[in-house]
Design a protein around this motif. Structure first.
Motif, PDB file in Angstrom:
ATOM      1  N   ALA A 144       3.167 -11.769   7.337  1.00 29.37           N
ATOM      2  CA  ALA A 144       2.472 -11.350   8.550  1.00 29.37           C
ATOM      3  C   ALA A 144       2.878  -9.935   8.910  1.00 29.37           C
ATOM      4  O   ALA A 144       3.942  -9.455   8.504  1.00 29.37           O
ATOM      5  CB  ALA A 144       2.807 -12.295   9.712  1.00 29.37           C
ATOM      6  N   PRO A 145       2.042  -9.223   9.692  1.00 29.08           N
ATOM      7  CA  PRO A 145       2.473  -7.932  10.239  1.00 29.08           C
ATOM      8  C   PRO A 145       3.739  -8.101  11.071  1.00 29.08           C
ATOM      9  O   PRO A 145       3.979  -9.168  11.647  1.00 29.08           O
ATOM     10  CB  PRO A 145       1.283  -7.511  11.108  1.00 29.08           C
ATOM     11  N   ARG A 146       4.533  -7.033  11.148  1.00 29.88           N
ATOM     12  CA  ARG A 146       5.835  -7.115  11.802  1.00 29.88           C
ATOM     13  C   ARG A 146       5.750  -7.687  13.215  1.00 29.88           C
ATOM     14  O   ARG A 146       6.487  -8.627  13.561  1.00 29.88           O
ATOM     15  CB  ARG A 146       6.480  -5.723  11.855  1.00 29.88           C
ATOM     16  N   GLY A 147       4.895  -7.136  14.060  1.00 29.52           N
ATOM     17  CA  GLY A 147       4.830  -7.571  15.448  1.00 29.52           C
ATOM     18  C   GLY A 147       4.494  -9.040  15.585  1.00 29.52           C
ATOM     19  O   GLY A 147       5.130  -9.776  16.350  1.00 29.52           O
ATOM     20  N   ALA A 148       3.482  -9.493  14.826  1.00 32.33           N
ATOM     21  CA  ALA A 148       3.074 -10.895  14.902  1.00 32.33           C
ATOM     22  C   ALA A 148       4.175 -11.811  14.410  1.00 32.33           C
ATOM     23  O   ALA A 148       4.425 -12.881  14.998  1.00 32.33           O
ATOM     24  CB  ALA A 148       1.802 -11.103  14.079  1.00 32.33           C
ATOM     25  N   PHE A 149       4.878 -11.400  13.344  1.00 34.57           N
ATOM     26  CA  PHE A 149       5.946 -12.237  12.798  1.00 34.57           C
ATOM     27  C   PHE A 149       7.088 -12.401  13.793  1.00 34.57           C
ATOM     28  O   PHE A 149       7.592 -13.506  14.011  1.00 34.57           O
ATOM     29  CB  PHE A 149       6.460 -11.633  11.496  1.00 34.57           C
ATOM     30  N   GLU A 184       0.835  -1.194   0.000  1.00 36.27           N
ATOM     31  CA  GLU A 184       0.000   0.000   0.000  1.00 36.27           C
ATOM     32  C   GLU A 184       0.877   1.253   0.000  1.00 36.27           C
ATOM     33  O   GLU A 184       2.080   1.189   0.286  1.00 36.27           O
ATOM     34  CB  GLU A 184      -0.910   0.015   1.241  1.00 36.27           C
ATOM     35  N   ARG A 185       0.294   2.385  -0.300  1.00 39.13           N
ATOM     36  CA  ARG A 185       1.032   3.650  -0.229  1.00 39.13           C
ATOM     37  C   ARG A 185       1.480   3.896   1.212  1.00 39.13           C
ATOM     38  O   ARG A 185       0.704   3.739   2.152  1.00 39.13           O
ATOM     39  CB  ARG A 185       0.148   4.790  -0.719  1.00 39.13           C
ATOM     40  N   GLY A 186       2.732   4.276   1.367  1.00 37.27           N
ATOM     41  CA  GLY A 186       3.261   4.542   2.694  1.00 37.27           C
ATOM     42  C   GLY A 186       3.624   3.305   3.483  1.00 37.27           C
ATOM     43  O   GLY A 186       4.061   3.411   4.637  1.00 37.27           O
ATOM     44  N   GLU A 187       3.505   2.126   2.886  1.00 37.40           N
ATOM     45  CA  GLU A 187       3.777   0.867   3.588  1.00 37.40           C
ATOM     46  C   GLU A 187       5.120   0.293   3.164  1.00 37.40           C
ATOM     47  O   GLU A 187       5.559   0.461   2.024  1.00 37.40           O
ATOM     48  CB  GLU A 187       2.675  -0.153   3.286  1.00 37.40           C
ATOM     49  N   THR A 188       5.777  -0.407   4.104  1.00 44.47           N
ATOM     50  CA  THR A 188       7.019  -1.114   3.800  1.00 44.47           C
ATOM     51  C   THR A 188       6.805  -2.606   3.982  1.00 44.47           C
ATOM     52  O   THR A 188       6.473  -3.067   5.075  1.00 44.47           O
ATOM     53  CB  THR A 188       8.170  -0.656   4.718  1.00 44.47           C
ATOM     54  N   LEU A 189       6.974  -3.341   2.893  1.00 42.37           N
ATOM     55  CA  LEU A 189       6.959  -4.797   2.944  1.00 42.37           C
ATOM     56  C   LEU A 189       8.409  -5.275   2.861  1.00 42.37           C
ATOM     57  O   LEU A 189       9.115  -4.940   1.906  1.00 42.37           O
ATOM     58  CB  LEU A 189       6.157  -5.374   1.778  1.00 42.37           C
ATOM     59  N   VAL A 190       8.856  -6.004   3.867  1.00 43.68           N
ATOM     60  CA  VAL A 190      10.219  -6.532   3.886  1.00 43.68           C
ATOM     61  C   VAL A 190      10.191  -7.976   3.412  1.00 43.68           C
ATOM     62  O   VAL A 190       9.432  -8.805   3.931  1.00 43.68           O
ATOM     63  CB  VAL A 190      10.834  -6.444   5.290  1.00 43.68           C
ATOM     64  N   GLN A 229      13.346  -2.643  12.063  1.00 42.27           N
ATOM     65  CA  GLN A 229      13.311  -1.186  12.088  1.00 42.27           C
ATOM     66  C   GLN A 229      12.441  -0.585  10.991  1.00 42.27           C
ATOM     67  O   GLN A 229      11.891   0.502  11.168  1.00 42.27           O
ATOM     68  CB  GLN A 229      14.732  -0.627  11.976  1.00 42.27           C
ATOM     69  N   VAL A 230      12.311  -1.267   9.844  1.00 48.46           N
ATOM     70  CA  VAL A 230      11.643  -0.629   8.708  1.00 48.46           C
ATOM     71  C   VAL A 230      10.304  -1.261   8.338  1.00 48.46           C
ATOM     72  O   VAL A 230       9.494  -0.635   7.659  1.00 48.46           O
ATOM     73  CB  VAL A 230      12.549  -0.626   7.452  1.00 48.46           C
ATOM     74  N   ALA A 231      10.040  -2.491   8.761  1.00 49.27           N
ATOM     75  CA  ALA A 231       8.903  -3.239   8.224  1.00 49.27           C
ATOM     76  C   ALA A 231       7.566  -2.805   8.803  1.00 49.27           C
ATOM     77  O   ALA A 231       7.448  -2.498   9.994  1.00 49.27           O
ATOM     78  CB  ALA A 231       9.103  -4.731   8.465  1.00 49.27           C
ATOM     79  N   ASP A 232       6.553  -2.810   7.959  1.00 49.78           N
ATOM     80  CA  ASP A 232       5.168  -2.856   8.410  1.00 49.78           C
ATOM     81  C   ASP A 232       4.678  -4.303   8.353  1.00 49.78           C
ATOM     82  O   ASP A 232       3.986  -4.769   9.243  1.00 49.78           O
ATOM     83  CB  ASP A 232       4.288  -1.975   7.529  1.00 49.78           C
ATOM     84  N   ARG A 233       5.059  -4.983   7.266  1.00 49.16           N
ATOM     85  CA  ARG A 233       4.777  -6.402   7.133  1.00 49.16           C
ATOM     86  C   ARG A 233       6.039  -7.121   6.667  1.00 49.16           C
ATOM     87  O   ARG A 233       6.911  -6.513   6.042  1.00 49.16           O
ATOM     88  CB  ARG A 233       3.654  -6.661   6.126  1.00 49.16           C
ATOM     89  N   LEU A 239      18.548   4.353   7.068  1.00 46.94           N
ATOM     90  CA  LEU A 239      17.191   3.902   7.385  1.00 46.94           C
ATOM     91  C   LEU A 239      16.315   5.068   7.818  1.00 46.94           C
ATOM     92  O   LEU A 239      15.135   5.156   7.439  1.00 46.94           O
ATOM     93  CB  LEU A 239      17.232   2.823   8.470  1.00 46.94           C
ATOM     94  N   ASP A 240      16.883   5.982   8.609  1.00 46.10           N
ATOM     95  CA  ASP A 240      16.136   7.184   9.003  1.00 46.10           C
ATOM     96  C   ASP A 240      15.779   8.026   7.776  1.00 46.10           C
ATOM     97  O   ASP A 240      14.671   8.571   7.676  1.00 46.10           O
ATOM     98  CB  ASP A 240      16.947   8.015   9.989  1.00 46.10           C
ATOM     99  N   LEU A 241      16.734   8.136   6.836  1.00 45.34           N
ATOM    100  CA  LEU A 241      16.486   8.902   5.609  1.00 45.34           C
ATOM    101  C   LEU A 241      15.356   8.276   4.796  1.00 45.34           C
ATOM    102  O   LEU A 241      14.446   8.981   4.332  1.00 45.34           O
ATOM    103  CB  LEU A 241      17.764   8.961   4.772  1.00 45.34           C
ATOM    104  N   LEU A 242      15.401   6.949   4.618  1.00 45.72           N
ATOM    105  CA  LEU A 242      14.373   6.278   3.830  1.00 45.72           C
ATOM    106  C   LEU A 242      13.000   6.425   4.479  1.00 45.72           C
ATOM    107  O   LEU A 242      11.992   6.655   3.793  1.00 45.72           O
ATOM    108  CB  LEU A 242      14.728   4.792   3.663  1.00 45.72           C
ATOM    109  N   LYS A 243      12.951   6.297   5.803  1.00 46.23           N
ATOM    110  CA  LYS A 243      11.664   6.437   6.493  1.00 46.23           C
ATOM    111  C   LYS A 243      11.142   7.876   6.409  1.00 46.23           C
ATOM    112  O   LYS A 243       9.932   8.094   6.267  1.00 46.23           O
ATOM    113  CB  LYS A 243      11.809   5.992   7.942  1.00 46.23           C
TER     114      LYS A 243
END
Length: 543
Positions: A241-246, A36-42, A224-228, A198-202
């Protein structure tokens, strides 16, 4: 696709094959991803699992030997696989930015770095003149390139490995893309610069709502960077999975195995430094300088002291790790010790013999005992040679290994030792992933049975499971053969697992030396404490 809920990127049933159509090798099989827009998938997985191939397929940059045989990729609802080539050219760089895994290959060697950034801004943003020059300088400054005005006029061969990676990031962000594909963007970077990038990319992501497909083997960076998080194995998606659950409870056994292989500071190696071992290598007051040339006749007007008054020693059977930021002089020092760079001063003694005083012929004979694993594995290999010939190259040069058949058998044995297949000897370097190429270089260094190996970031391109395998291999070889290592790295978890002692470099000088326990767990110097503070840490909620 339903236009009311169109994601920024949708990968639906992607299938990529190699080889003949009658008996294809399936590299990616029925892959489904959305961002999605604004989302980071790792995207994580072992070397060769299809991570980079997925990124190349999305942008239609697959090698000629690969072909897409199923599925589609949609950007804002438009199927990229149905667009003409001219339309894709406008999308790459503007709508989709790409940070390639191999900056040495991706950068144009005959264009100045600043011109490569400017090319993107001119073509996609229409910038010209003073505004363009200012934006180029700002782009280099943002990714941590010192003296950006001067560095913009330099070529890629004048940059260190970490600086090349930063230049690649600047180029990828220059077109202000909607989607950024980042293929191992922090692999070659030290921990402090990694945190900065990583701070720059975020920050860029927040500013423009940019989506990211972030490929990495570093679970600390992923945290540090993932949403999922999506896990790829053998071209198949085994878990998402979402970062926390994973991080709290990965479902798949393969994901759990990757976690178990993570190098950690607290996971100290179980073997001790050799007691009363004689010194193998002694370096005293080493200085290495590079000239600064100006004017039409390129006269030397000044010198940059890249290595300044460095002294260290390595005992037989010992591993000395050298850590520090990109550009601190680690690689330059390693190459200077092996006389791959001219020395401006100091002494390098191997078993009491000063290497600086040897003739070229005598030094060539010593090469058997002094090997190096270079940071950039692709640039270190001849692309026109088969892997078997590359690994055997040292044996042929040193007249080792016996007959051709005996050398071929030794090559197969070495490839298996580093986690490759014997049949890989008949392939070329470009047919391998970055991690696999690094393993080939390690096999080549081991082929002549050296006494000391300078390892320049030998595990930086490797996923955690292969990294653990290589570290186990190096420890085993050290214990069986008495090998010594000068191990250059920015991964402090690797240092804890492999090294006996640590030297910390900062701006060409060693600011702290000691045992692993002293340096990593009770640092005396402020700079060392800064390095340790910048190490990516997985959040407490996931532990």
């Amino acid at each position: 696709m339903n236009a009311s809920s169109v994601p920024l990127l949708a990968v639906d049933g992607l299938r990529v094959e190699f080889g003949p159509a009658a008996a294809p090798a399936i590299a990616i099989n029925d892959l489904h991803l959305t961002i999605e827009r604004g989302e980071t998938l790792v995207l994580v997985g072992e070397s060769g699992s299809g991570k980079s191939l997925t990124a190349l397929a999305i942008t239609r940059l697959l090698p000629a030997a690969a072909r897409i045989t199923g599925g589609g990729v949609w950007l804002d609802g438009a199927n990229l696989f149905t667009l003409p080539s001219a339309a894709m050219t406008k999308i790459r760089g503007r709508r989709i930015g790409f940070i390639f895994q191999e900056p040495q290959v991706a950068l144009n060697p005959v264009m100045r770095i600043g011109d490569q950034i400017a090319e993107v801004m001119q073509r996609h943003l229409g910038l010209r003149g003073a505004e363009l020059r200012t934006r180029v300088t700002d782009a280099l400054r943002a990714v941590g390139i010192p003296e950006p005005e001067r560095r913009a006029r330099e070529y890629s061969h004048q940059y260190s490995g970490g600086m090349k990676q930063r230049a690649m990031i600047a180029i990828a962000l220059a077109g202000e893309p909607d989607l950024l594909i980042a293929d191992e963007p922090t692999t070659a970077l030290d921990v402090t610069l990694q945190a900065q990038i990583l701070d720059l990319l975020k920050a860029e992501q927040r500013r423009r709502g940019m989506g990211m497909l972030f490929i990495t083997h570093d679970f600390g960076v992923a945290w540090q960077v993932a949403d999922r998080v999506a896990v790829l194995k053998g071209g198949r998606l085994v878990e998402t999975a979402p970062r926390g659950a994973f991080y709290r409870a990965p479902r798949d056994a393969y994901s759990r195995a990757l976690f178990a292989a993570l190098p950690k500071l607290e996971r100290r190696a179980s073997y001790e430094r050799p007691l009363a071992a004689p010194a193998l290598l002694e370096v005293e007051n080493l200085r290495i300088e590079f000239p600064i040339r100006k004017g039409v006749f390129r006269r030397v007007v000044d010198r940059v002291r890249a290595v300044d008054d460095v002294s260290l020693a390595i005992a037989e059977g010992e591993t000395l790790a050298v850590v520090g930021e990109s550009g601190s002089g680690k690689t330059t020092m390693g190459r200077g010790i092996l006389r791959l760079l001219p020395l401006a001063g100091g002494a390098v003694r191997f078993r009491g013999e000063d290497l600086a005083g040897l003739s070229e012929a005598a030094l060539r004979r010593r090469r058997r005992h002094l090997q190096i694993v270079f940071q950039d594995s692709y640039a270190a290999m001849n692309p026109r040679m088969l892997v078997g010939d590359i690994v055997a190259e040292g044996m042929v040069a040193q007249d080792l290994g016996g007959s051709r058949a005996a050398r071929a058998a030794r090559v197969r044995e070495l490839l298996e030792q580093v986690g490759l297949e014997p049949g890989h000897a008949a392939r070329y370097p470009h047919e391998f992933s970055g991690g696999q190429r690094q393993r080939i270089c390690i096999a080549r260094a081991l082929a002549v049975e050296p006494t000391l190996i300078v390892c320049d970031e030998p595990t930086s391109a490797l996923d955690v499971s292969v990294q653990a395998q290589i570290l186990d291999l190096l420890r085993d070889l050290q214990q069986r053969l008495g090998l010594s290592f000068l191990f250059i790295t920015h991964n402090l978890g690797v240092v804890a697992q492999l090294a006996h002692r640590v030297a910390v470099m900062h701006r060409g000088r060693i600011v702290e030396q000691g045992t692993v326990e002293q340096v990593l767990f009770a640092p005396a110097h402020d700079y060392t404490r800064q390095l340790l503070a910048a190490v990516p840490k997985i959040g407490a909620e996931a532990t």
